[in-house]
Design a protein around this motif. Sequence first.
Motif, PDB file in Angstrom:
ATOM      1  N   ARG A 125       0.851  -1.200   0.000  1.00 47.67           N
ATOM      2  CA  ARG A 125       0.000   0.000   0.000  1.00 47.67           C
ATOM      3  C   ARG A 125       0.880   1.241   0.000  1.00 47.67           C
ATOM      4  NH1 ARG A 125      -5.342   1.514   3.106  1.00 47.67           N
ATOM      5  NH2 ARG A 125      -5.216   3.726   2.785  1.00 47.67           N
ATOM      6  N   THR A 158      -5.428   5.425  -5.221  1.00 49.93           N
ATOM      7  CA  THR A 158      -5.904   4.071  -4.921  1.00 49.93           C
ATOM      8  C   THR A 158      -4.982   3.491  -3.857  1.00 49.93           C
ATOM      9  OG1 THR A 158      -4.537   2.804  -6.480  1.00 49.93           O
ATOM     10  CG2 THR A 158      -6.559   3.814  -7.365  1.00 49.93           C
ATOM     11  N   GLU A 159      -5.312   2.323  -3.373  1.00 47.90           N
ATOM     12  CA  GLU A 159      -4.451   1.664  -2.390  1.00 47.90           C
ATOM     13  C   GLU A 159      -3.081   1.325  -2.972  1.00 47.90           C
ATOM     14  OE1 GLU A 159      -6.069  -1.560  -0.040  1.00 47.90           O
ATOM     15  OE2 GLU A 159      -8.095  -0.916  -0.574  1.00 47.90           O
ATOM     16  N   TYR A 165      -6.333  -2.383 -13.299  1.00 45.91           N
ATOM     17  CA  TYR A 165      -5.809  -3.135 -12.165  1.00 45.91           C
ATOM     18  C   TYR A 165      -4.304  -2.957 -12.085  1.00 45.91           C
ATOM     19  CZ  TYR A 165      -4.786  -6.961  -9.038  1.00 45.91           C
ATOM     20  OH  TYR A 165      -4.342  -7.695  -7.974  1.00 45.91           O
ATOM     21  N   GLY A 206      -4.197   6.029  -9.876  1.00 49.17           N
ATOM     22  CA  GLY A 206      -4.892   5.506 -11.054  1.00 49.17           C
ATOM     23  C   GLY A 206      -5.187   6.643 -12.005  1.00 49.17           C
ATOM     24  N   GLN A 216      -4.439  -0.234 -10.040  1.00 52.40           N
ATOM     25  CA  GLN A 216      -4.790   1.152  -9.705  1.00 52.40           C
ATOM     26  C   GLN A 216      -6.192   1.460 -10.200  1.00 52.40           C
ATOM     27  OE1 GLN A 216      -1.710   0.747 -11.449  1.00 52.40           O
ATOM     28  NE2 GLN A 216      -0.430   0.797  -9.646  1.00 52.40           N
ATOM     29  N   GLN A 217      -7.169   0.911  -9.517  1.00 49.22           N
ATOM     30  CA  GLN A 217      -8.554   1.111  -9.918  1.00 49.22           C
ATOM     31  C   GLN A 217      -9.431   1.341  -8.704  1.00 49.22           C
ATOM     32  OE1 GLN A 217      -9.374  -2.516 -12.011  1.00 49.22           O
ATOM     33  NE2 GLN A 217      -9.888  -3.642 -10.174  1.00 49.22           N
ATOM     34  N   ILE A 218     -10.606   1.880  -8.965  1.00 51.62           N
ATOM     35  CA  ILE A 218     -11.607   2.126  -7.927  1.00 51.62           C
ATOM     36  C   ILE A 218     -12.894   1.438  -8.365  1.00 51.62           C
ATOM     37  CG2 ILE A 218     -13.024   3.866  -6.774  1.00 51.62           C
ATOM     38  CD1 ILE A 218     -10.858   5.895  -7.348  1.00 51.62           C
ATOM     39  N   TRP A 243     -14.449   9.725  -5.418  1.00 50.22           N
ATOM     40  CA  TRP A 243     -13.238   9.097  -5.972  1.00 50.22           C
ATOM     41  C   TRP A 243     -11.985   9.901  -5.643  1.00 50.22           C
ATOM     42  CZ3 TRP A 243     -15.199   8.295 -11.659  1.00 50.22           C
ATOM     43  CH2 TRP A 243     -16.084   7.214 -11.708  1.00 50.22           C
TER      44      TRP A 243
END
Length: 153
Positions: free
Chosen positions: A3, A143-144, A97, A148, A99-101, A128
């Motif tokens: 993370r 993102t985590e 993926y 992204g 880096q997505q929400i 967001w």
Amino acid sequence: MARIDNLVIEFTEEDARPFHHPHDDALVVSIRVEDYNTHLVLVDNGSFTDILYYPAFWQMRIEREWLVPTNASLVGFGGMRVYPLGAITMPVMVGDYPQQIIIDITFLVIDCSSAYNAIVGRPTLNSWKVVTSTYHLMIKFPTEYGVGEVCRD
């Protein structure tokens, strides 16, 4: 993947390179709504709501009975009131993926003509934590797993 905390979101001239400048293009992207890749989605910092136009709703083959009645009304550019057919909450995914929400968005479903399939407004952009750049024609968001991004459609 580890993370990442305290992300810095920045835009570079490299991000703007693919586009002919100067331009006045709208920020239009593709997102995944429910199980559908949805193109021609206007990113609108000025909109106080998220809108899904009925032709896109119909193409998703979602039953009209799933719409929740709403008392909301919208005022268009010409001052004419538009009354939604209802509201629907669906999961929306942006970014690639990892880096997505993925977040649920409540759309007002509108039956009127538009060049767009949907409009993503301030409620979603704020949830967001999006940073938009019309110059770079992209959005970036934390993102985590890093920053992204979604480039114009």
